[in-house]
Design a protein around this motif. Structure first.
Motif, PDB file in Angstrom:
ATOM      1  N   ILE A 164       0.718  -1.114   0.005  1.00  0.00           N
ATOM      2  CA  ILE A 164       0.063  -0.111   0.051  1.00  0.00           C
ATOM      3  C   ILE A 164       0.814   1.120  -0.077  1.00  0.00           C
ATOM      4  CG2 ILE A 164      -1.888   1.374   1.195  1.00  0.00           C
ATOM      5  CD1 ILE A 164      -1.954  -1.791   2.732  1.00  0.00           C
ATOM      6  N   GLY A 165       1.886   1.207   0.662  1.00  0.00           N
ATOM      7  CA  GLY A 165       3.059   2.298   0.589  1.00  0.00           C
ATOM      8  C   GLY A 165       3.413   2.864  -0.573  1.00  0.00           C
ATOM      9  N   HIS A 166       3.293   1.858  -1.634  1.00  0.00           N
ATOM     10  CA  HIS A 166       3.688   2.341  -2.975  1.00  0.00           C
ATOM     11  C   HIS A 166       2.520   2.760  -3.913  1.00  0.00           C
ATOM     12  CE1 HIS A 166       7.720   2.319  -1.256  1.00  0.00           C
ATOM     13  NE2 HIS A 166       7.165   1.153  -0.687  1.00  0.00           N
ATOM     14  N   LEU A 175       9.679  12.349  -4.529  1.00  0.00           N
ATOM     15  CA  LEU A 175      10.270  11.228  -4.951  1.00  0.00           C
ATOM     16  C   LEU A 175      10.320   9.967  -3.545  1.00  0.00           C
ATOM     17  CD1 LEU A 175      12.074  10.013  -7.543  1.00  0.00           C
ATOM     18  CD2 LEU A 175      14.157  10.703  -6.165  1.00  0.00           C
ATOM     19  N   CYS A 176      10.088   8.948  -3.973  1.00  0.00           N
ATOM     20  CA  CYS A 176       9.996   7.776  -3.085  1.00  0.00           C
ATOM     21  C   CYS A 176      11.239   6.992  -3.166  1.00  0.00           C
ATOM     22  CB  CYS A 176       8.661   6.928  -3.342  1.00  0.00           C
ATOM     23  SG  CYS A 176       8.589   5.687  -2.261  1.00  0.00           S
ATOM     24  N   GLY A 177      11.557   6.103  -2.116  1.00  0.00           N
ATOM     25  CA  GLY A 177      12.543   5.373  -2.201  1.00  0.00           C
ATOM     26  C   GLY A 177      12.464   4.286  -3.135  1.00  0.00           C
ATOM     27  N   GLY A 179      11.833   4.797  -6.181  1.00  0.00           N
ATOM     28  CA  GLY A 179      12.116   5.388  -7.461  1.00  0.00           C
ATOM     29  C   GLY A 179      10.708   6.000  -8.298  1.00  0.00           C
ATOM     30  N   LYS A 180       9.436   5.776  -7.802  1.00  0.00           N
ATOM     31  CA  LYS A 180       8.335   6.467  -8.103  1.00  0.00           C
ATOM     32  C   LYS A 180       8.158   8.025  -7.538  1.00  0.00           C
ATOM     33  CE  LYS A 180       5.061   3.434  -7.361  1.00  0.00           C
ATOM     34  NZ  LYS A 180       3.417   3.625  -7.474  1.00  0.00           N
ATOM     35  N   ARG A 181       7.317   8.706  -8.139  1.00  0.00           N
ATOM     36  CA  ARG A 181       6.726   9.737  -7.343  1.00  0.00           C
ATOM     37  C   ARG A 181       5.574   9.717  -6.578  1.00  0.00           C
ATOM     38  NH1 ARG A 181       9.717  14.263  -7.274  1.00  0.00           N
ATOM     39  NH2 ARG A 181      11.479  14.258  -8.782  1.00  0.00           N
TER      40      ARG A 181
HETATM   41 ZN    ZN Z   1       7.166   4.185  -3.631  1.00  0.00          ZN
END
Ligand code: ZN
Length: 317
Positions: A164-166, A175-177, A179-181
């Motif tokens: 769910i975090g992603h 920016l997320c760890g 690689g997505k935003r």
């Molecule tokens: Zn992410």
């Protein structure tokens, strides 16, 4: 051995490793833990685990032990029992941990990612007891999830269900760890809360957060502590993160229609300071008939969750 009374649980974390012996009521009969010597490679960590597992099994006849349950950060393959390079365990690349333990101890072994295993623990013994459809979400350094649907753990096709975090909650967001935003984790995790406080530091010089720490060193913990003392800025930062969490949970609830969502660390520490804005976001973003049956509650097991996570792999099917 399916009805043997004892179960060994192994928790492999980047900071600490632990082994327990428990009975099926979740009573911990023996426990050992050590700091993870992660930098020395996987073989060293496995030897730490062997030593502790031997200690908790000492004097217990093998036929009295149902199995060994291992909880570890993903990615991993629960069917094959192989761990693939978790970010907090450098050098672990396709380690066949299930086979390694089976050969060493002559007992059946199950492997599960830590979010799923903790979901089972909260379902068996904690805040998810008695539910048929429950979602557990870690809410700390990362945001992960474990899904219990129709009373059983739902893993997805290759152990990636419940990430769910992603899910994206803000177009072109930070920016997320991964690689997505704009992932939920990039907007609501502990590090995201710290980053947001830092971004707004100049606009909030009077905040109690800056009496505790500097913008360079701020953590979510500082923000939660200040918010608990009534600091307006800290409460704003927490409420913003909790609102994103509410949006993420609303999306999830629209898809899965669960009866309970159990939230980890930050909800346990901050309580209503995050649950209240989170519920307000749910009111906006989830249908009333979805909300009607849904409770959002903090996790109950605290540190026991990690001890029971591996054990619970042998209490559910
Ligand atoms: Zn992410």
């Amino acid at each position: 051995m399916a009805d043997a009374p004892y179960i060994a649980g192994v928790d492999i974390g980047g900071t600490k490793v632990a082994c327990v012996l428990a009975d099926e009521e979740g009573n911990i009969l023996a426990r050992r833990w050590q700091l993870t010597r992660a930098q020395e490679g996987w073989q060293t960590v496995v030897s730490q685990l062997f030593e502790m597992t031997e200690q908790v099994l000492e004097g217990v006849p093998r036929q009295q032990v149902r199995g060994i349950g291992i909880s570890c950060g993903g990615p991993l393959d629960s069917q094959q029992g192989i761990v693939y390079s978790p970010p907090n365990l450098p050098g672990w690349d396709a380690v066949p941990i299930k086979r390694i333990f089976e050969e060493r101890f002559g007992l059946p072994v199950r492997l599960e990612n830590d979010a799923n295993a903790t979901a089972l623990a909260e379902h068996c013994f904690g805040a998810g007891r008695g539910t048929r459809n429950m979602v557990f979400m870690t809410w700390g350094t990362g945001i992960g999830g474990g899904l219990i649907l129709d009373g059983r753990l739902y893993r997805g096709t290759n152990d990636l269900a419940g990430e769910i975090g992603h899910t994206t909650v803000l177009l072109d967001g930070p920016l997320c760890g991964c690689g997505k935003r704009g992932c939920l984790e990039a907007l609501a995790s502990g590090p995201a809360i710290a980053r947001r406080a830092r971004e707004l530091a100049e606009a909030s010089p009077e905040s109690g957060v800056w009496q505790r720490t500097s913008p360079d060193a701020v953590t979510a913990q500082h923000v939660v502590e200040s918010a608990m003392e009534g600091d307006t800025f800290a409460r704003f930062v927490l409420a913003e993160a909790a609102t994103y969490m509410g949006i993420g949970i609303a999306n999830l609830a629209q898809i899965l229609n669960p009866e309970r969502v159990v939230l980890g660390t930050i909800a346990v520490k901050a309580g209503e300071l995050v649950l209240e804005p989170l519920r307000r976001a749910l009111e906006v973003h989830a249908w009333s008939r979805v909300r009607q049956v849904l409770e959002v509650v903090p996790a109950q097991l605290g540190d026991r969750a990690q001890d029971l996570a591996g054990v619970c792999l042998w209490l559910a099917d």
